[in-house]
Structure formats: C-alpha cells, structure tokens
Design a protein around this motif. Structure first.
Motif, short mmCIF file in Angstrom:
data_model
loop_
_atom_site.label_atom_id
_atom_site.label_comp_id
_atom_site.label_asym_id
_atom_site.label_seq_id
_atom_site.Cartn_x
_atom_site.Cartn_y
_atom_site.Cartn_z
N LYS A 22 0.83 -1.21 0.00
CA LYS A 22 0.00 0.00 0.00
C LYS A 22 0.86 1.26 0.00
N TYR A 23 1.97 1.21 0.73
CA TYR A 23 2.84 2.38 0.82
C TYR A 23 3.63 2.58 -0.47
N GLY A 24 3.96 1.48 -1.15
CA GLY A 24 4.64 1.62 -2.42
C GLY A 24 6.01 0.99 -2.51
N PHE A 25 6.31 0.02 -1.63
CA PHE A 25 7.58 -0.69 -1.78
C PHE A 25 7.38 -2.17 -1.49
N SER A 26 8.36 -2.94 -1.91
CA SER A 26 8.29 -4.38 -1.77
C SER A 26 9.29 -4.85 -0.74
N LEU A 27 8.86 -5.74 0.13
CA LEU A 27 9.77 -6.30 1.13
C LEU A 27 10.77 -7.27 0.51
N THR A 28 10.54 -7.66 -0.73
CA THR A 28 11.49 -8.56 -1.40
C THR A 28 12.52 -7.80 -2.22
N ASN A 29 12.35 -6.50 -2.37
CA ASN A 29 13.30 -5.67 -3.11
C ASN A 29 13.68 -4.49 -2.23
N LEU A 30 14.81 -4.61 -1.54
CA LEU A 30 15.20 -3.62 -0.55
C LEU A 30 16.20 -2.60 -1.08
N MET A 31 16.51 -2.65 -2.37
CA MET A 31 17.55 -1.79 -2.92
C MET A 31 17.02 -0.44 -3.40
N GLY A 32 15.69 -0.32 -3.51
CA GLY A 32 15.13 0.91 -4.07
C GLY A 32 14.94 2.00 -3.04
N THR A 33 14.40 3.12 -3.53
CA THR A 33 14.05 4.27 -2.69
C THR A 33 12.56 4.53 -2.86
N THR A 34 11.92 4.96 -1.79
CA THR A 34 10.49 5.24 -1.88
C THR A 34 10.14 6.52 -1.14
N GLY A 35 9.10 7.18 -1.57
CA GLY A 35 8.60 8.38 -0.92
C GLY A 35 7.19 8.16 -0.41
N PRO A 36 6.66 9.14 0.32
CA PRO A 36 5.36 8.96 0.97
C PRO A 36 4.17 9.41 0.13
N ASP A 37 4.29 9.40 -1.20
CA ASP A 37 3.21 9.89 -2.06
C ASP A 37 1.87 9.23 -1.73
N ARG A 38 1.85 7.90 -1.75
CA ARG A 38 0.59 7.18 -1.55
C ARG A 38 0.02 7.44 -0.17
N PHE A 39 0.88 7.47 0.82
CA PHE A 39 0.44 7.70 2.19
C PHE A 39 -0.25 9.06 2.29
N LEU A 40 0.38 10.10 1.75
CA LEU A 40 -0.18 11.45 1.85
C LEU A 40 -1.48 11.58 1.06
N HIS A 41 -1.54 10.96 -0.11
CA HIS A 41 -2.78 11.00 -0.88
C HIS A 41 -3.92 10.33 -0.11
N ALA A 42 -3.62 9.18 0.49
CA ALA A 42 -4.65 8.46 1.24
C ALA A 42 -5.08 9.25 2.46
N LEU A 43 -4.13 9.87 3.14
CA LEU A 43 -4.45 10.66 4.32
C LEU A 43 -5.34 11.84 3.95
N ALA A 44 -4.97 12.55 2.87
CA ALA A 44 -5.76 13.71 2.44
C ALA A 44 -7.16 13.31 2.00
N HIS A 45 -7.26 12.16 1.31
CA HIS A 45 -8.55 11.71 0.79
C HIS A 45 -9.51 11.36 1.92
N ARG A 46 -9.00 10.77 3.00
CA ARG A 46 -9.87 10.27 4.05
C ARG A 46 -9.96 11.20 5.26
N TYR A 47 -9.20 12.27 5.26
CA TYR A 47 -9.21 13.20 6.39
C TYR A 47 -10.54 13.93 6.49
N ASP A 48 -11.11 13.95 7.68
CA ASP A 48 -12.38 14.62 7.95
C ASP A 48 -12.17 15.52 9.18
N PRO A 49 -12.12 16.85 9.00
CA PRO A 49 -11.86 17.74 10.14
C PRO A 49 -12.82 17.53 11.31
N ALA A 50 -14.07 17.20 11.02
CA ALA A 50 -15.05 17.02 12.09
C ALA A 50 -14.71 15.82 12.97
N ARG A 51 -14.12 14.79 12.39
CA ARG A 51 -13.78 13.59 13.14
C ARG A 51 -12.34 13.58 13.64
#
Length: 268
Positions: free
Chosen positions: A209-238
């Motif tokens: 879900k975050y965007g990396f594989s536990l079987t391939n540890l040589m790459g680099t990853t950023g938090p794009d998916r995490f931030l998109h998901a957080l923004a999409h589901r964020y509800d100020p009232a809750r």
C-alpha cells in the motif's frame, strides 16, 4: 535534525520555506554546546527551532536548568518538544516527559509551546493504556499551564491506524493539533531499519500500500501514496486539526526537495 546536521541544514536551506518548524533531537553522545548551536543555526537560517528535551537522559535538575537557560539566552526556548527518551532507566530524577512539565521550569525559561509524542501503532515497550494515560495527562498539563501545544506522532506506512487513533484521541477530549509523522524519501532498507527499531508495522500488505516491496530492498520510496490516502480520508469534524511532520531519514536536502516537488505538483 541532530546536533551534527548544521552543515546539512545550510545545504538544504533554500528548499525549506521560511518559518518551517525544525525539530532538534536530544541524542546520547551530543553535548549541551552542540544542541544549543543547532538551535541557534535553525533560528539564524530563518526557521523555528524546536529543541527536544529528553527526560530520562537528563542527569539532574541543574542539567535541565542549564539547557533551558542556554536556549533562553539564545532566544530559542519558545518551542520545545518533551519526550521520555530511550534509556530504560532514567539517568536522573525525571521518569517521563510529564515530570518535565510539572517542574515549572519550562515557563520560567520562556517556553510557550510544547510538543508531545503520539503513537498510533503503539510503542514496543509501553502498554496501550499507559500510552493513553500519558497522552491525556500531558495534554491536560499543557492546557492547565496555558501553553500552546501539539502532538507529533511516530511515523508509519498505513493511514488506517492513524485515522482510527485520531478519532480515539478526539473522543478522549484531546484537541491539540496533531502532526502526523511521515517518513521522507529514503532507501527501503533504511526505512525498514527505523520501522523495526520503533515498532512500526511493516507487513507485506502495508508495504505494498505504501509503495515498496519487502522482497526488493535496494530501491528508494517516498510517501506519495500515504499522503494521498491521508488527504482523501481526512475529515476535520472527526479528526480535528491535522498537519504533517517529516522524518528526514533520507537527509534534510532530499526531503526538502521532495516536498517542494510535491507542492509544485499541487499535491500538498
């Protein structure tokens, strides 16, 4: 940043918006001079220094007073982040960050805003009920003393526990702004090392879900998916007031440049 990161902050300065809050860790092996110099550098470069005060690393009340006095003399004491710290046994009289809040020394030395820790995925060495009591007690102490405050969370790879935890925080009457810990872009192996150290979930499904594989540890990853998901589901009232706090595991400059690109793309 750490006390040793002043040159790296200077390299990254052009990519960081003026007024950005920059936390300064309280690590073993770094002395008072290094910590004060780092806070001065953050202020000199146009940012807001947020020095950490680690309760269990303080050997005495006088050591706490010396640190706070140094910050006050440099004009860098207004914002601090109080934390229990890593040692299993206190090196001095302070068992946890609540003990620091109760000393009365923070206000006496010009502190006006206090950050405290939050753990959406729990803590490897502290039981859940204890974490909740600590959070509510610290929030109450901050309010009673008239401080401003916020909660900075551990980093994670999955928004589900973050959002669930936020609702539980608000249900317990804690309405401080929360800065969600986000791991800046870094090598997968390094991220997993930090995740293991801090007890953050890294199951295969979460990793995908975050965007990396536990079987391939040589790459680099950023938090794009995490931030998109957080923004999409964020509800100020809750969820209340929510911001983000970047952990610069891949370096200050790398994180600053990533955030700038993300902003330019209209995604932050």
């Amino acid at each position: 940043m750490t006390g040793k990161d002043v040159p790296r902050l200077e390299e990254a300065r052009d990519g960081i918006p003026p007024g950005t809050r920059i936390n300064i860790t309280f690590l073993a092996g770094e002395d008072l001079g290094m910590r004060l110099a780092a806070a001065r550098a953050v202020k000199r470069l146009g940012f807001v220094p947020v020095p950490h005060v680690s309760a269990r690393r303080l050997p005495s009340r006088s050591a706490l007073e010396e640190f706070l006095s140094g910050l006050a003399a440099d004009g860098t004491a207004e914002n601090v982040f109080v934390v229990g710290g890593d040692p299993a046994r206190p090196e001095g009289p302070y068992e946890d960050s609540l003990a620091l809040l109760r000393t009365g020394l923070l206000r006496r030395h010009g502190v006006r805003h206090i950050g405290i820790s939050g753990y959406p995925e729990g803590h490897p060495a502290i039981a859940g009920p204890v974490l909740w009591s600590a959070l509510t007690d610290k929030a109450a102490a901050i309010a009673a003393e008239g401080f401003g405050g916020d909660v900075i969370t551990q980093f994670g790879f999955d928004v589900e526990p973050v959002l669930t935890w936020l609702e539980a925080v608000r249900a317990r009457g804690v309405h401080l702004p929360v800065r969600i810990g986000v791991p800046g872009p870094a090598g997968v192996r390094r991220l997993l090392g930090y995740a293991t150290r801090f007890g953050v979930a890294t199951s295969a499904s979460v990793a995908r879900k975050y965007g990396f594989s536990l079987t391939n540890l040589m790459g680099t990853t950023g938090p794009d998916r995490f931030l998109h998901a957080l923004a999409h589901r964020y509800d100020p009232a809750r969820h209340g007031r929510v911001k983000v706090h970047f952990y610069t595991f891949g370096g200050l400059r790398t994180t600053a440049e990533w955030v700038a690109r993300f902003r330019q793309a209209g995604q932050l």
